[in-house]
Design an enzyme around this catalytic site. Structure first.
Site, PDB file in Angstrom:
ATOM      1  N   TYR A 107      -2.255   6.676   0.574  1.00  0.00           N
ATOM      2  CA  TYR A 107      -3.093   7.824   0.234  1.00  0.00           C
ATOM      3  C   TYR A 107      -2.545   8.482  -1.025  1.00  0.00           C
ATOM      4  O   TYR A 107      -1.421   9.007  -1.030  1.00  0.00           O
ATOM      5  CB  TYR A 107      -3.105   8.856   1.369  1.00  0.00           C
ATOM      6  CG  TYR A 107      -3.878   8.455   2.608  1.00  0.00           C
ATOM      7  CD1 TYR A 107      -4.639   7.295   2.660  1.00  0.00           C
ATOM      8  CD2 TYR A 107      -3.854   9.258   3.747  1.00  0.00           C
ATOM      9  CE1 TYR A 107      -5.352   6.952   3.802  1.00  0.00           C
ATOM     10  CE2 TYR A 107      -4.562   8.922   4.892  1.00  0.00           C
ATOM     11  CZ  TYR A 107      -5.308   7.763   4.918  1.00  0.00           C
ATOM     12  OH  TYR A 107      -6.007   7.429   6.047  1.00  0.00           O
ATOM     13  N   LEU A 141     -17.149  13.253  11.251  1.00  0.00           N
ATOM     14  CA  LEU A 141     -18.243  13.982  10.596  1.00  0.00           C
ATOM     15  C   LEU A 141     -18.956  13.113   9.557  1.00  0.00           C
ATOM     16  O   LEU A 141     -19.645  13.624   8.672  1.00  0.00           O
ATOM     17  CB  LEU A 141     -17.714  15.265   9.941  1.00  0.00           C
ATOM     18  CG  LEU A 141     -17.192  16.323  10.918  1.00  0.00           C
ATOM     19  CD1 LEU A 141     -16.723  17.561  10.163  1.00  0.00           C
ATOM     20  CD2 LEU A 141     -18.252  16.692  11.943  1.00  0.00           C
ATOM     21  N   GLY A 161     -18.714  13.898   5.916  1.00  0.00           N
ATOM     22  CA  GLY A 161     -19.405  15.110   5.464  1.00  0.00           C
ATOM     23  C   GLY A 161     -20.880  15.140   5.784  1.00  0.00           C
ATOM     24  O   GLY A 161     -21.500  16.210   5.783  1.00  0.00           O
TER      25      GLY A 161
END
Length: 332
Positions: free
Chosen positions: A57, A207, A210
């Site tokens: 990351y 989610l 988004g």
């Protein structure tokens, strides 16, 4: 904050985890270092104990950021879940997966140093390496468990057969995989296998990057470096259809007295007692909105209404661009 145990052999962790990827780099838009650190602090103060990262990351920046944010905290008060093996190049270049035993130990040594810790709570390959039998990779991590550098072994984005092979070498604590109302391929074989073997799940993408947050609009465009600019589900030919599903979900959320995001997170948590949703909040504001989902109880009628609003398989577009789909153990 309630707790859940990752499978029959894993650690007890908070019912919601913090997915740290978005706190570094620009994978989901520009980040602010101070806000990212404040978000980690807010999560810990709210009782979140599980923090998930990857050594790739932002090319290690995420681990360094977490080391700074966690400095001074009791090491026994939180758990670090780390993915490894994804090779990178300069810029937004992704290479192959390297799960060779010698690479496992090399990656771990760098992660321990960047994180400023003497152990990782759950260590897992980010993807399957087709050139290396999973038994060899798990065997190498087991050596690190025996040496005290790793507490538990996890997997990420693999199919049911791979889970069984890995679990035969050493007990697997949990599988990290994308699971949301928009991504439900795990329900066919993977989830039943986890339940059979007593393996937990840390669910990311709850989610839909988004889409299910209730804050995305059809006319919105992703910023520079934002991976959603390349995501099929956010493409012009798919996003309006997918946002229509969100509006159907919004009506259910309104009747329940919660936000769309809270309902979507709670739905994932309701699919199993040892499923822990990872919330990829990049700011304290988004974190504060997500946290009440841990206390949101869904009845059978609620679940039926949610299913009617967003039926399985109703999303349009793959969950990753085509170039990345071949490395996944399950599809959409």
């Amino acid at each position: 904050m309630q707790t859940r145990t990752l499978g029959s052999t894993g650690p007890a962790v908070s019912a919601l985890g913090l997915g740290a990827m978005g706190l570094s780099g620009e994978a989901y838009g520009a980040t602010d270092r101070d806000e990212s650190i404040a978000t980690v602090h807010a999560a810990l103060d709210a009782g979140v104990t599980l923090i998930d990262t990857g050594d790739f990351y932002a090319m290690g920046h995420n681990e360094l950021l977490l080391a700074e944010a966690l400095r001074g905290r009791n090491r026994d008060s939180y758990q670090l879940s780390v993915k490894f093996g994804q090779l990178r190049g300069p810029g937004p270049v992704f290479g192959a997966q390297d799960n060779r035993p010698e690479a496992v130990k090399n990656f771990l040594a760098y992660s321990l140093t960047r994180l400023g810790t003497d152990h990782v709570d759950v260590y897992r390959p980010a993807r399957l390496d087709p050139a290396v039998p999973i038994e060899e990779t798990v065997g190498a991590i087991q050596e690190m468990v025996d040496a005290g550098y790793v507490r538990h072994i996890g997997l990420s984005e693999v199919d049911a057969a791979t889970i069984r092979r890995a679990h035969a070498v050493h007990p697997i604590a949990d599988l990290q995989i994308e699971y949301s109302l928009l991504s439900r391929a795990v329900e066919a074989e993977v989830l039943p296998t986890l339940q059979e073997l007593g393996i937990g799940m840390t669910a990311y993408g709850v989610l839909g990057r988004g889409l299910l947050s209730g804050h995305w609009s059809a006319g919105r465009t992703a910023g520079p470096g934002d991976m959603r600019g390349f995501s099929p589900r956010f493409a012009a030919e798919n996003v309006e259809h997918n946002l229509a599903l969100v509006e159907s979900l919004r009506r259910v959320a309104g009747a329940k007295g919660c936000t769309v995001a809270q309902l979507a997170i709670a739905w994932v948590a309701a699919q199993g007692a040892d499923i822990v949703p990872l919330v990829g909040a990049r700011t304290r504001e988004r974190l504060a909105e997500a946290l009440p989902a841990a206390r949101l109880e869904l009845t059978a009628d609620d679940l039926a209404e949610i299913e009617e609003a967003v039926p399985a398989g109703s999303a349009r577009g793959d969950r990753y661009p085509a170039v990345f789909m071949s490395g996944l153990g399950v599809g959409n």
